[in-house]
Motif scaffolding. Structure first.
Motif, PDB file in Angstrom:
ATOM      1  N   VAL A 182     -10.729  -4.314  -6.624  1.00 47.80           N
ATOM      2  CA  VAL A 182      -9.296  -4.054  -6.418  1.00 47.80           C
ATOM      3  C   VAL A 182      -8.496  -5.336  -6.629  1.00 47.80           C
ATOM      4  CG1 VAL A 182      -7.565  -3.353  -4.731  1.00 47.80           C
ATOM      5  CG2 VAL A 182      -9.718  -2.115  -4.867  1.00 47.80           C
ATOM      6  N   ARG A 183      -8.995  -6.436  -6.097  1.00 53.40           N
ATOM      7  CA  ARG A 183      -8.270  -7.701  -6.250  1.00 53.40           C
ATOM      8  C   ARG A 183      -8.186  -8.103  -7.718  1.00 53.40           C
ATOM      9  NH1 ARG A 183     -11.022 -12.368  -3.283  1.00 53.40           N
ATOM     10  NH2 ARG A 183     -12.273 -12.416  -5.185  1.00 53.40           N
ATOM     11  N   ARG A 184      -9.291  -8.005  -8.444  1.00 48.62           N
ATOM     12  CA  ARG A 184      -9.259  -8.352  -9.863  1.00 48.62           C
ATOM     13  C   ARG A 184      -8.278  -7.466 -10.620  1.00 48.62           C
ATOM     14  NH1 ARG A 184     -15.779  -8.936 -11.019  1.00 48.62           N
ATOM     15  NH2 ARG A 184     -16.053 -11.018 -10.096  1.00 48.62           N
ATOM     16  N   GLY A 234      12.643  -9.176   6.784  1.00 42.06           N
ATOM     17  CA  GLY A 234      12.042 -10.362   6.193  1.00 42.06           C
ATOM     18  C   GLY A 234      12.279 -10.431   4.702  1.00 42.06           C
ATOM     19  N   THR A 235      11.646 -11.394   4.082  1.00 40.19           N
ATOM     20  CA  THR A 235      11.749 -11.584   2.640  1.00 40.19           C
ATOM     21  C   THR A 235      10.513 -12.311   2.143  1.00 40.19           C
ATOM     22  OG1 THR A 235      13.121 -12.492   0.872  1.00 40.19           O
ATOM     23  CG2 THR A 235      12.952 -13.793   2.870  1.00 40.19           C
ATOM     24  N   ASP A 236      10.096 -12.011   0.932  1.00 37.37           N
ATOM     25  CA  ASP A 236       9.023 -12.711   0.224  1.00 37.37           C
ATOM     26  C   ASP A 236       7.763 -12.921   1.059  1.00 37.37           C
ATOM     27  OD1 ASP A 236      10.519 -12.792  -2.022  1.00 37.37           O
ATOM     28  OD2 ASP A 236      11.347 -14.760  -1.630  1.00 37.37           O
ATOM     29  N   GLY A 237       7.552 -14.170   1.514  1.00 37.90           N
ATOM     30  CA  GLY A 237       6.319 -14.530   2.185  1.00 37.90           C
ATOM     31  C   GLY A 237       6.032 -13.718   3.428  1.00 37.90           C
ATOM     32  N   ALA A 238       7.058 -13.109   4.018  1.00 43.29           N
ATOM     33  CA  ALA A 238       6.855 -12.322   5.230  1.00 43.29           C
ATOM     34  C   ALA A 238       6.013 -11.083   4.982  1.00 43.29           C
ATOM     35  CB  ALA A 238       8.211 -11.922   5.821  1.00 43.29           C
ATOM     36  N   VAL A 239       5.773 -10.738   3.713  1.00 41.11           N
ATOM     37  CA  VAL A 239       4.951  -9.571   3.421  1.00 41.11           C
ATOM     38  C   VAL A 239       3.538  -9.759   3.948  1.00 41.11           C
ATOM     39  CG1 VAL A 239       4.121 -10.340   1.164  1.00 41.11           C
ATOM     40  CG2 VAL A 239       4.399  -7.901   1.604  1.00 41.11           C
ATOM     41  N   ASP A 240       3.111 -11.026   4.110  1.00 47.96           N
ATOM     42  CA  ASP A 240       1.758 -11.290   4.603  1.00 47.96           C
ATOM     43  C   ASP A 240       1.546 -10.749   6.008  1.00 47.96           C
ATOM     44  OD1 ASP A 240       1.350 -12.573   2.236  1.00 47.96           O
ATOM     45  OD2 ASP A 240       1.511 -14.597   3.049  1.00 47.96           O
ATOM     46  N   ASN A 241       2.608 -10.716   6.810  1.00 50.64           N
ATOM     47  CA  ASN A 241       2.466 -10.370   8.223  1.00 50.64           C
ATOM     48  C   ASN A 241       3.108  -9.045   8.591  1.00 50.64           C
ATOM     49  OD1 ASN A 241       1.256 -12.971   8.752  1.00 50.64           O
ATOM     50  ND2 ASN A 241       3.320 -13.842   8.614  1.00 50.64           N
ATOM     51  N   ILE A 242       3.726  -8.372   7.626  1.00 51.13           N
ATOM     52  CA  ILE A 242       4.534  -7.213   7.987  1.00 51.13           C
ATOM     53  C   ILE A 242       3.700  -6.102   8.596  1.00 51.13           C
ATOM     54  CG2 ILE A 242       4.411  -6.240   5.664  1.00 51.13           C
ATOM     55  CD1 ILE A 242       7.259  -5.206   6.097  1.00 51.13           C
ATOM     56  N   LEU A 243       2.496  -5.846   8.057  1.00 46.41           N
ATOM     57  CA  LEU A 243       1.694  -4.745   8.580  1.00 46.41           C
ATOM     58  C   LEU A 243       1.113  -5.089   9.949  1.00 46.41           C
ATOM     59  CD1 LEU A 243       1.147  -1.969   7.423  1.00 46.41           C
ATOM     60  CD2 LEU A 243      -1.100  -2.759   6.697  1.00 46.41           C
ATOM     61  N   GLU A 244       0.754  -6.360  10.168  1.00 53.95           N
ATOM     62  CA  GLU A 244       0.236  -6.766  11.474  1.00 53.95           C
ATOM     63  C   GLU A 244       1.297  -6.662  12.557  1.00 53.95           C
ATOM     64  OE1 GLU A 244      -1.255 -10.682  11.104  1.00 53.95           O
ATOM     65  OE2 GLU A 244      -3.156 -10.082  10.185  1.00 53.95           O
ATOM     66  N   ARG A 282       2.023  -6.717  -3.946  1.00 52.06           N
ATOM     67  CA  ARG A 282       1.924  -7.986  -3.217  1.00 52.06           C
ATOM     68  C   ARG A 282       1.269  -7.784  -1.865  1.00 52.06           C
ATOM     69  NH1 ARG A 282       8.016 -10.439  -4.321  1.00 52.06           N
ATOM     70  NH2 ARG A 282       7.731 -10.914  -6.540  1.00 52.06           N
ATOM     71  N   LEU A 283       1.592  -6.661  -1.213  1.00 49.53           N
ATOM     72  CA  LEU A 283       1.003  -6.376   0.088  1.00 49.53           C
ATOM     73  C   LEU A 283      -0.506  -6.173  -0.035  1.00 49.53           C
ATOM     74  CD1 LEU A 283       1.266  -5.759   3.111  1.00 49.53           C
ATOM     75  CD2 LEU A 283       1.790  -3.384   2.494  1.00 49.53           C
ATOM     76  N   VAL A 284      -0.942  -5.443  -1.051  1.00 50.02           N
ATOM     77  CA  VAL A 284      -2.372  -5.211  -1.253  1.00 50.02           C
ATOM     78  C   VAL A 284      -3.099  -6.533  -1.471  1.00 50.02           C
ATOM     79  CG1 VAL A 284      -4.050  -4.284  -2.906  1.00 50.02           C
ATOM     80  CG2 VAL A 284      -2.191  -2.834  -2.077  1.00 50.02           C
ATOM     81  N   LEU A 285      -2.555  -7.385  -2.323  1.00 45.57           N
ATOM     82  CA  LEU A 285      -3.203  -8.675  -2.581  1.00 45.57           C
ATOM     83  C   LEU A 285      -3.220  -9.543  -1.332  1.00 45.57           C
ATOM     84  CD1 LEU A 285      -1.791  -9.481  -6.138  1.00 45.57           C
ATOM     85  CD2 LEU A 285      -4.120  -8.799  -5.538  1.00 45.57           C
ATOM     86  N   SER A 286      -2.154  -9.492  -0.547  1.00 45.66           N
ATOM     87  CA  SER A 286      -2.115 -10.266   0.688  1.00 45.66           C
ATOM     88  C   SER A 286      -3.157  -9.767   1.683  1.00 45.66           C
ATOM     89  CB  SER A 286      -0.714 -10.189   1.300  1.00 45.66           C
ATOM     90  OG  SER A 286      -0.684 -10.808   2.567  1.00 45.66           O
ATOM     91  N   LEU A 287      -3.264  -8.440   1.820  1.00 43.05           N
ATOM     92  CA  LEU A 287      -4.252  -7.879   2.736  1.00 43.05           C
ATOM     93  C   LEU A 287      -5.672  -8.202   2.283  1.00 43.05           C
ATOM     94  CD1 LEU A 287      -2.614  -4.382   3.391  1.00 43.05           C
ATOM     95  CD2 LEU A 287      -2.791  -6.274   5.016  1.00 43.05           C
ATOM     96  N   LEU A 288      -5.911  -8.188   0.991  1.00 41.27           N
ATOM     97  CA  LEU A 288      -7.235  -8.525   0.481  1.00 41.27           C
ATOM     98  C   LEU A 288      -7.579  -9.984   0.748  1.00 41.27           C
ATOM     99  CD1 LEU A 288      -7.174  -6.610  -2.926  1.00 41.27           C
ATOM    100  CD2 LEU A 288      -8.677  -6.128  -0.997  1.00 41.27           C
ATOM    101  N   GLU A 289      -6.575 -10.859   0.652  1.00 42.32           N
ATOM    102  CA  GLU A 289      -6.803 -12.280   0.899  1.00 42.32           C
ATOM    103  C   GLU A 289      -7.202 -12.537   2.340  1.00 42.32           C
ATOM    104  OE1 GLU A 289      -7.330 -15.951  -0.628  1.00 42.32           O
ATOM    105  OE2 GLU A 289      -6.612 -14.210  -1.757  1.00 42.32           O
ATOM    106  N   ARG A 290      -6.681 -11.757   3.258  1.00 41.27           N
ATOM    107  CA  ARG A 290      -6.943 -11.960   4.686  1.00 41.27           C
ATOM    108  C   ARG A 290      -8.028 -11.034   5.225  1.00 41.27           C
ATOM    109  NH1 ARG A 290      -1.489 -13.495   6.963  1.00 41.27           N
ATOM    110  NH2 ARG A 290      -1.968 -12.184   8.743  1.00 41.27           N
ATOM    111  N   VAL A 348     -10.634  -1.751   3.031  1.00 42.47           N
ATOM    112  CA  VAL A 348     -10.144  -2.205   1.726  1.00 42.47           C
ATOM    113  C   VAL A 348      -8.818  -1.515   1.429  1.00 42.47           C
ATOM    114  CG1 VAL A 348     -10.654  -2.425  -0.725  1.00 42.47           C
ATOM    115  CG2 VAL A 348     -12.519  -2.422   0.953  1.00 42.47           C
ATOM    116  N   PRO A 349      -7.737  -2.268   1.230  1.00 43.14           N
ATOM    117  CA  PRO A 349      -6.479  -1.629   0.829  1.00 43.14           C
ATOM    118  C   PRO A 349      -6.551  -1.182  -0.630  1.00 43.14           C
ATOM    119  CG  PRO A 349      -6.221  -4.013   0.850  1.00 43.14           C
ATOM    120  CD  PRO A 349      -7.596  -3.732   1.379  1.00 43.14           C
TER     121      PRO A 349
END
Length: 806
Positions: free
Chosen positions: A77-79, A141-151, A174-182, A189-190
């Motif tokens: 998924v990430r690739r 939020g905006t931009d980088g805040a997508v990393d924490n929005i679901l948490e 962007r949210l999927v890639l962020s969730l995969l990174e963490r 798996v998102p």
């Protein structure tokens, strides 16, 4: 080496050795029966060797746990989405900043209810309360805040709302890639799903998600060894909550079923289950107020609404993309930027979405090495007379987008191979295909192109070609020492007259191979009855051998298109008819009747039993193998009755070996370790089509060859001679092998139907001859299409609709 391939090799070597030994014994006169008896003990050793090998493969496969499968899926998924991010230029020149605010309160659950629901879950299912937002206002939020929005949402359930083109899909990527990174090892798996193909009135959410998952990540089709429910890996991931669904585009589902879709989503949610859902706000609001059912919000979900891009962000982005402040290309935007800052004008509103900004940059900004003098000037957008409304600006940018994407590139290696006018016409046809033929879905799958041509077209082309070849072979049959009568064609016609009504009532069964097995069984029975009747002076069959041969021919023709029950009934009736009428009307009548019958069989098989989904590799089918074995036994009986025991053993083993080995092959989806690529999926499907064709042509051609040889031996009262058995029927064997092989290949792979539909449309100028190259170029280099797994989509649904209206 894959188990199925190794199994084919083992069985093939064993059967080849058996056939070779018996053939040598027959030719040299050393005793076929003795040779057969000597070979029988080897069956046990062969089985034990195969069983041991298979056990090792099962043990090795079962060692992979579900968590490891989830980790491998996460890599795929990430690739996939990292590659798609590069192709869509989402980070070029930099990620466009988007912002969001809490969704209107009436569209989501109250925050206290969300918190209470999460608190009531078992501790192992809920997130860390320390990172939960205190109220919905904290979700802004905006931009980088997508990393924490679901948490930040206690339940991990979120609705993303926004206007058309506001960047919902990009935010989800962007949210999927962020969730995969963490994501921790072994965690959920998102996976991003496009909802446009889901019909909630016909399919529940989990079944549809599993279907989409297996289409895009087909390695998950492998069975979970030891599973009592006989799950595949995709079903297991969903069942064990190792999948985090990210559902994109509730608004792309027909309005009448959106409330049902929400109810289905809620029904699929279990305690601890996270989910993300996107939709246009207006359509989502309508889905919450159905006229015929109880309103249903997404259970336990908070929501955010994407905001228009601020004019200062727009100005900075357009200037940076054109080379930066101080460059001549950036200076061309000065009138537009001045217009944007002057107030809430139509131009300011139009350029407040990421979609329209992408359209504008494609049209007006130069590529590296490109001169601005050949480009239109963005200042034209400031003409209020020409563009009085937001809609007029959007339509202009949509209409100008494809010609701009296909303008000559400064780099010769990146220049499009196609003229802009041609690309516009072909893309307009594809958009109309999606809107009108496929009810507005956004997914273009190459195997669905068959819906854009008349339904019977493929069958008609196959039928006419096969009928001409079959008719010529039957008409000139006397030249090889045998008079083909009208029995086969008459039996096929009568067999279909009986089989098709039965198919309508009982269904098509488990596919063409089950129908083939039913047809062969029925043909064997009907042919044997006609042969017995001939011994009593009834009919014209040349004894049981002639009756069985005619009956099997009818079963082979009728079965694949008729289903197992229809094939059984039609094969029996048609087989008996064919046997009783064998030898009548040779010459021209035979050519006409048999040509019509053979053409009808080939055409109906390709039309009614043609595969609708791509096949990617070969699989060993017990049903097909049983059919091949049955043919071998029947021909062994016929040959034994006509030419004695030795000939019967040789013919039965040769045809049984070939039939069992080859008829057991069917096309099934491949095991891939990454997301499906449309071109790769097509290549594998075409390869499967070719292998099935060659295998079936060999098997059926061999059978027809030997049957014809037996008939020649009988009618001319020749001594049993292997040379006659193998050479007398080469012409009809080759012709019928090719016809039957093609017809069955259409039932096992979708590539044949796709190619015929594609070439038909290309001949009429609707599509390019190199369609898959054109689509890949439109995705990778022009930005007109995007790819989601094994399917293509237009850059945006609004672009698709505008081009379809064209």
């Amino acid at each position: 080496m894959p188990t199925s391939r190794t199994g084919v090799i083992v069985l093939g070597l064993f059967l080849a050795g058996v056939c070779g030994a018996l053939a040598i014994a027959f030719v040299t006169g050393s005793g076929v029966a003795s040779a057969a008896a000597g070979l029988l003990p080897t069956l046990a050793g062969t089985y034990l060797a195969w069983a041991a090998f298979r056990a090792d493969r099962v043990e090795a496969a079962s060692s992979r746990g579900l968590e490891q499968i989830a980790d491998e899926l996460a890599v795929a998924v990430r690739r996939q989405w990292e590659a798609e991010t590069r192709v869509r230029r989402l980070n070029d020149p930099y990620p466009l900043p988007v912002s969001w605010e809490p969704a209107p309160g009436e569209l989501v659950e109250e925050w206290r209810h969300i918190t209470a629901a999460a608190t009531a879950w078992p501790s192992g299912l809920r997130g860390d309360p320390g990172v939960w937002a205190s109220d919905p206002r904290a979700l802004a939020g905006t931009d980088g805040a997508v990393d924490n929005i679901l948490e930040s949402v206690p339940t991990g359930r979120l609705v993303v709302l926004g206007a058309p083109g506001s960047g919902k899909t990009v935010l989800l990527v962007r949210l999927v890639l962020s969730l995969l990174e963490r994501r921790p090892l072994g965690g959920a798996v998102p996976v991003l799903f496009s909802l446009s193909t889901w019909n909630p009135s016909e399919q529940d959410l989990e079944s549809w998600m599993c279907e989409q998952l297996l289409q895009d990540y087909t390695a998950l089709r492998a069975p979970v060894h030891g599973s009592l429910e006989r799950m595949n890996w995709g079903q297991a991931l969903i069942t064990h909550r190792l999948l985090l669904p990210v559902l994109d585009g509730l608004d792309e589902i027909p309005a009448a079923v959106r409330p049902a879709a929400l109810s289905q989503i809620n029904a699929a949610l279990s305690p601890g289950g996270k989910i993300v859902l996107s939709s246009r706000e207006h359509e989502y609001r309508e889905a919450l107020a159905p006229t015929t059912s109880v309103p249903s919000k997404l259970s336990g979900a908070a929501g955010v609404a994407l905001q228009p891009v601020h004019h200062e962000v727009t100005a900075e982005y357009l200037q940076r993309d054109s080379g930066g402040a101080g460059t001549a290309a950036a200076a061309r935007w000065a009138p537009v930027i001045s217009h944007l800052s002057s107030g809430n004008t139509p131009l300011a509103q139009a350029l407040s979405t990421p979609l329209m900004l992408f359209m504008a940059r494609t049209l007006y900004n130069p590529r590296p090495g490109e001169q601005t003098g050949s480009l239109p000037n963005p200042a034209e957008l400031c003409d209020a007379t020409r563009f009085p409304t937001v809609s007029s600006i959007q339509q202009y940018l949509f209409d100008a987008f494809v010609p701009a994407a296909y303008r000559p590139h400064p780099d010769p290696r990146k220049r499009p191979r196609w003229q802009a006018a041609d690309a516009q016409r072909w893309l307009a046809f594809l958009s109309a295909h999606l809107e009108s033929r496929l009810q507005g879905t956004t997914d273009f799958a190459w195997w669905h192109l068959r819906h854009s041509v008349p339904g019977p077209l493929v069958g008609l082309l196959m039928g006419v070609t096969s009928g001409l070849v079959g008719g010529l072979v039957a008409g000139f049959g006397a030249d090889i020492g045998i008079g083909f009568g009208v029995g086969l064609g008459s039996g096929i016609l009568l067999g279909f007259a009986v089989a098709l009504p039965v198919r309508r009532v009982s269904g098509s069964g488990q596919g063409a191979m089950s129908g083939l097995a039913g047809g062969l069984a029925g043909g064997l029975a009907g042919g044997f009855l006609s042969g017995l009747a001939s011994l009593l002076g009834i009919g014209f069959a040349v004894g049981p051998a002639g009756g069985i041969a005619a009956g099997l021919g009818v079963g082979l023709a009728v079965g694949p298109a008729s289903g197992p029950r229809g094939g059984l009934v039609g094969g029996t009736v048609g087989g008996a008819t064919a046997g009783l009428m064998s030898g009548i009307g040779s010459g021209l009548p035979s050519g006409i009747v048999n040509g019509v019958g053979i053409g009808l069989a080939a055409g109906l098989t390709a039309w009614l039993a043609g595969r609708s989904e791509p096949a990617q590799r070969l699989h060993w089918s017990p049903v097909g193998a049983a059919g091949g074995l049955a043919v071998g036994c029947a021909l062994a009986l016929a040959a034994g009755l006509v030419a004695g025991l030795a000939a019967g053993v040789m013919v039965g083993l040769v045809t049984g070996a070939v039939g069992t080995l080859i008829a057991g092959l069917t096309g099934v989806p491949t095991d891939l370790t990454a997301a499906g690529d449309p071109k790769a999926v097509l290549r594998r499907d075409v390869r499967t089509f070719a292998l099935i064709f060659l295998a079936m042509a060999l098997a059926i051609g061999t059978v027809v060859d030997l049957v014809t040889g037996l008939a020649v031996t009988t009618e001319l009262q020749l001594a049993t001679d292997p040379t006659v058995l193998l050479t007398a029927g080469l012409a009809p064997g080759a012709a019928m092998g090719v016809i039957s092989g093609l017809a069955i290949a259409f039932t096992q792979a979708a590539g044949g139907t796709f190619r015929l539909a594609h070439y038909w449309l290309a001949l009429r100028g609707r599509l390019p001859w190199r369609l898959m190259h054109f689509l890949a170029d439109a995705h990778e280099h022009r930005g007109v299409l995007r790819r989601v797994g094994a399917v293509y989509q237009f850059r945006h649904a609004e672009l698709q609709r505008r081009m379809a209206d064209g």
